[in-house]
Write an enzyme that holds these catalytic residues in place. Structure first.
Site, PDB file in Angstrom:
ATOM      1  N   ASN A 230       0.804  -1.218   0.000  1.00 14.05           N
ATOM      2  CA  ASN A 230       0.000   0.000   0.000  1.00 14.05           C
ATOM      3  C   ASN A 230       0.846   1.281   0.000  1.00 14.05           C
ATOM      4  O   ASN A 230       0.322   2.364   0.234  1.00 14.05           O
ATOM      5  CB  ASN A 230      -0.956   0.007   1.193  1.00 14.05           C
TER       6      ASN A 230
ATOM      7  N   ILE B 255       1.200   6.975  -0.151  1.00 21.32           N
ATOM      8  CA  ILE B 255       0.483   6.013   0.683  1.00 21.32           C
ATOM      9  C   ILE B 255      -0.957   5.872   0.224  1.00 21.32           C
ATOM     10  O   ILE B 255      -1.619   6.868  -0.080  1.00 21.32           O
ATOM     11  CB  ILE B 255       0.474   6.485   2.156  1.00 21.32           C
ATOM     12  N   CYS B 256      -1.453   4.623   0.186  1.00 18.25           N
ATOM     13  CA  CYS B 256      -2.873   4.404  -0.077  1.00 18.25           C
ATOM     14  C   CYS B 256      -3.525   3.983   1.236  1.00 18.25           C
ATOM     15  O   CYS B 256      -3.365   2.854   1.682  1.00 18.25           O
ATOM     16  CB  CYS B 256      -3.045   3.306  -1.132  1.00 18.25           C
ATOM     17  N   LEU B 257      -4.203   4.922   1.883  1.00 16.70           N
ATOM     18  CA  LEU B 257      -4.876   4.622   3.141  1.00 16.70           C
ATOM     19  C   LEU B 257      -6.145   5.461   3.181  1.00 16.70           C
ATOM     20  O   LEU B 257      -6.094   6.678   2.982  1.00 16.70           O
ATOM     21  CB  LEU B 257      -3.957   4.953   4.331  1.00 16.70           C
TER      22      LEU B 257
ATOM     23  N   GLN C 200      -1.182   0.359  -3.655  1.00 18.90           N
ATOM     24  CA  GLN C 200      -0.572   1.575  -4.186  1.00 18.90           C
ATOM     25  C   GLN C 200       0.559   1.153  -5.115  1.00 18.90           C
ATOM     26  O   GLN C 200       0.851   1.808  -6.086  1.00 18.90           O
ATOM     27  CB  GLN C 200      -0.033   2.433  -3.032  1.00 18.90           C
TER      28      GLN C 200
END
Lengths: 85, 199
Positions: free
Chosen positions: B84, B92-94, B127
């Protein structure tokens, strides 16, 4: 002994009855005002949601206006509804 | 008069973080990167029982003027191998840093969420697609690679001499250290595939 009171000055304290000390949005104490105001109290009131969370009215309105799709409580993500107590 | 809410809130949050238990346990850190409270530097410890254990990961935090009504912009400065997080840019993919942000969240909860992300990757919402497919197809290889990156970039303890030797072979051919490591990591440390990829 007899005492005669010639004059007196009343002092009062007030406090919001909320379930927290600080507004979760601006992080200021509830007894203080939000960062946009100068005076606490009636000029910068608190509002309660159905979910029981409390915020400065100015803060929660700003938050709700910044949300495009859903109107959620910033604490618990339930749909925000004002609680008129 | 009205003060910028972003600045006054960050000042308060900063004090809160300094007093928090996590600081005492050295698990997160926060420091200012400029004087007007808009750029900060975060640090999280890699969680135990993960490939990131005993690593130290630096984060760049930018606080927008509309904070806390919009999330802070956060990315990894320390290179990391995680489904991610982009292995190239640190993006960052959050969800809470995007659509699921809420004004009651703080820099402290963001740092703790990122630490939790290191312990629980979401390979189905990647990500970095290369890392995510390695995570799903060859988990053992993923763990070794992530540990190796933690060792090289985040002061982690696990050395992999065979990986270091392969990186060195590509460097001897004139490839820079990061490009060599990234290409080898993408190709499950097959030096022929990595070489073909680079040249």
């Amino acid at each position: 002994m007899k005492v005669t009171v010639k004059s007196w000055t009343g002092v009062a304290l007030w406090k919001w009855i909320a379930n927290d000390d600080n507004c979760g949005i601006c992080r200021m104490a509830f007894e203080a005002c939000c960062p946009d105001c100068s005076f606490a109290g009636d000029d910068c009131p608190l509002v309660w949601g159905h979910c029981s969370h409390v915020f400065h009215m100015h803060c929660i309105c700003k938050w709700l206006n910044s949300q495009l799709n859903q109107q959620l409580c910033p604490m618990c993500r339930q749909t925000w509804r004002f609680n008129d107590r | 008069m009205a003060v910028n809410m972003a600045v006054s809130r960050i000042k308060r949050e900063f004090k809160e973080v300094l007093k928090s238990d996590e600081i005492a346990q050295c698990s997160i850190k926060l420091e200012l990167a400029n004087d007007n409270f808009t750029e900060l530097r975060g640090e999280i410890a890699g969680p135990p029982d993960t490939p990131y254990e005993k690593g130290t990961f630096l984060l760049e935090i930018h606080v927008p003027e509309t904070y806390p009504f919009n999330p802070p912009k956060v990315k990894f400065i320390t290179k990391i191998w995680h489904p991610n997080i982009s292995s190239v840019t640190g993006a960052i993919c959050l969800d809470i840093l995007k659509d699921n942000w809420a004004a009651a969240m703080t820099l402290r909860t963001v740092l703790l969420s990122l630490q939790a992300l290191l312990a629980a990757a979401e390979p189905d919402d990647p990500q970095d697609a290369v890392v995510a497919s390695q995570f799903k197809d060859n988990y053992e290889m993923f763990c070794k690679t992530a540990k190796h990156w933690t060792n090289v970039y985040a002061k982690g303890p696990h050395k992999f001499p065979d990986f270091d030797a392969k990186v060195q072979r590509l460097r001897d051919m004139g490839v820079n250290d990061f490009d060599a490591r990234a290409a080898l990591s993408r190709h499950n440390w097959d030096i022929n595939l990595a070489t073909n990829d680079i040249f």
